[in-house]
Design an enzyme around this catalytic site. Sequence first.
Site, PDB file in Angstrom:
ATOM      1  N   ARG A 139     -11.054  -3.346 -11.316  1.00 26.09           N
ATOM      2  CA  ARG A 139     -11.073  -3.814  -9.924  1.00 26.09           C
ATOM      3  C   ARG A 139     -11.006  -5.343  -9.835  1.00 26.09           C
ATOM      4  NH1 ARG A 139     -12.387   0.482  -6.463  1.00 26.09           N
ATOM      5  NH2 ARG A 139     -13.828   2.037  -7.283  1.00 26.09           N
ATOM      6  N   ASP A 156      -1.185   5.312   0.171  1.00 23.48           N
ATOM      7  CA  ASP A 156      -0.356   6.179  -0.672  1.00 23.48           C
ATOM      8  C   ASP A 156       0.231   7.272   0.218  1.00 23.48           C
ATOM      9  OD1 ASP A 156       0.763   7.650  -2.691  1.00 23.48           O
ATOM     10  OD2 ASP A 156      -1.081   8.019  -3.779  1.00 23.48           O
ATOM     11  N   PHE A 197       1.066   4.527 -10.014  1.00 19.37           N
ATOM     12  CA  PHE A 197      -0.372   4.268  -9.964  1.00 19.37           C
ATOM     13  C   PHE A 197      -0.659   2.837 -10.422  1.00 19.37           C
ATOM     14  CE2 PHE A 197      -4.739   4.392 -11.525  1.00 19.37           C
ATOM     15  CZ  PHE A 197      -5.375   4.990 -10.446  1.00 19.37           C
ATOM     16  N   GLU A 249      -7.227  -1.722   4.505  1.00 22.12           N
ATOM     17  CA  GLU A 249      -7.166  -0.774   3.390  1.00 22.12           C
ATOM     18  C   GLU A 249      -6.455  -1.425   2.214  1.00 22.12           C
ATOM     19  OE1 GLU A 249      -8.306   1.370   1.713  1.00 22.12           O
ATOM     20  OE2 GLU A 249      -7.706   3.394   2.235  1.00 22.12           O
ATOM     21  N   ASP A 250      -6.959  -1.171   1.025  1.00 21.08           N
ATOM     22  CA  ASP A 250      -6.359  -1.754  -0.178  1.00 21.08           C
ATOM     23  C   ASP A 250      -4.963  -1.206  -0.443  1.00 21.08           C
ATOM     24  OD1 ASP A 250      -7.372   0.738  -0.710  1.00 21.08           O
ATOM     25  OD2 ASP A 250      -8.650   0.121  -2.372  1.00 21.08           O
ATOM     26  N   ASP A 256      -8.991   0.635  -8.791  1.00 21.41           N
ATOM     27  CA  ASP A 256      -9.589   0.990 -10.082  1.00 21.41           C
ATOM     28  C   ASP A 256      -8.849   2.115 -10.801  1.00 21.41           C
ATOM     29  OD1 ASP A 256     -10.442   3.048  -8.219  1.00 21.41           O
ATOM     30  OD2 ASP A 256     -11.767   3.727  -9.824  1.00 21.41           O
TER      31      ASP A 256
HETATM   32  P1  5GP Z   1      -3.940   8.084   0.542  1.00 22.81           P
HETATM   33  O1  5GP Z   1      -4.873   8.865   1.415  1.00 22.81           O
HETATM   34  O2  5GP Z   1      -3.151   7.034   1.285  1.00 22.81           O
HETATM   35  O3  5GP Z   1      -3.041   8.968  -0.266  1.00 22.81           O
HETATM   36  O4  5GP Z   1      -4.818   7.420  -0.592  1.00 22.81           O
HETATM   37  C1  5GP Z   1      -5.521   6.277  -0.391  1.00 22.81           C
HETATM   38  C2  5GP Z   1      -6.550   6.081  -1.470  1.00 22.81           C
HETATM   39  O5  5GP Z   1      -6.148   6.649  -2.729  1.00 22.81           O
HETATM   40  C3  5GP Z   1      -6.730   4.612  -1.731  1.00 22.81           C
HETATM   41  O6  5GP Z   1      -7.703   4.063  -0.899  1.00 22.81           O
HETATM   42  C4  5GP Z   1      -7.108   4.571  -3.195  1.00 22.81           C
HETATM   43  O7  5GP Z   1      -8.496   4.765  -3.307  1.00 22.81           O
HETATM   44  C5  5GP Z   1      -6.406   5.775  -3.787  1.00 22.81           C
HETATM   45  N1  5GP Z   1      -5.119   5.386  -4.411  1.00 22.81           N
HETATM   46  C6  5GP Z   1      -3.895   5.731  -3.981  1.00 22.81           C
HETATM   47  N2  5GP Z   1      -2.946   5.213  -4.780  1.00 22.81           N
HETATM   48  C7  5GP Z   1      -3.596   4.507  -5.737  1.00 22.81           C
HETATM   49  C8  5GP Z   1      -3.151   3.706  -6.864  1.00 22.81           C
HETATM   50  O8  5GP Z   1      -1.965   3.526  -7.154  1.00 22.81           O
HETATM   51  N3  5GP Z   1      -4.124   3.131  -7.599  1.00 22.81           N
HETATM   52  C9  5GP Z   1      -5.456   3.275  -7.338  1.00 22.81           C
HETATM   53  N4  5GP Z   1      -6.301   2.653  -8.150  1.00 22.81           N
HETATM   54  N5  5GP Z   1      -5.907   4.018  -6.283  1.00 22.81           N
HETATM   55  C10 5GP Z   1      -4.984   4.617  -5.496  1.00 22.81           C
END
Ligand code: 5GP
Length: 183
Positions: free
Chosen positions: A167, A105, A154, A101-102, A161
Amino acid sequence: MAAGHPDIERVLVTQEQLAERITAMGAAISADYRGRDLLIIGVLKGAAWFVADLTRALDIDFTVDFMAVSSYGNAHKSSGVVRILKDLDTPIEGRHVLIAEDILDTGLTLKYLARNFRTRGAASVEIAACVVKEDAQEEPMSIPYVGFVIPNEFVVGYGLDYSEHYRGLPYIGLLKPAIYEGN
Ligand code: 5GP
């Protein structure tokens, strides 16, 4: 686009730091999964960049698949309710799954996917996250392979993105506030 993008306020993780850390993650994963049937699952679109670099840092056999999901919620906050837009191409029963996973959050997306893969009969499910936001996880889970811990802001670049842009930046950074204004 190369360094020095005019919309970037500050670089949090440089291209060199990414390369060095991902090489080390690849070595750790190779040591842990040697001799096991490893399937790396990337979450589109953002993880594609991380998967490309991480897999090139492995010196063991593996296969790769991708999933596309959308999390209900707004652009900045996921809700934990995940819709599958593109499912896996291959069955995962009995295989050792490593979700790449990139960014993590809240962790809700990964929690959903990990549960989903266990239900499908994966032999094991672990996570490799390129970046993890500090204090962001609602119910902290253990993640064996973490690239970087970053502040709860963020970020864009290296697959991440803002409205599908940025990206391709080779680093992870903060956008200038002016970019958000007017949206
Ligand atoms: P989670 O379910 O862990 O809250 O969110 C994961 C997804 O939210 C990531 O795969 C990404 O697509 C998006 N996301 C969460 N934080 C960021 C951020 O700081 N920047 C970007 N571009 N996407 C984020």
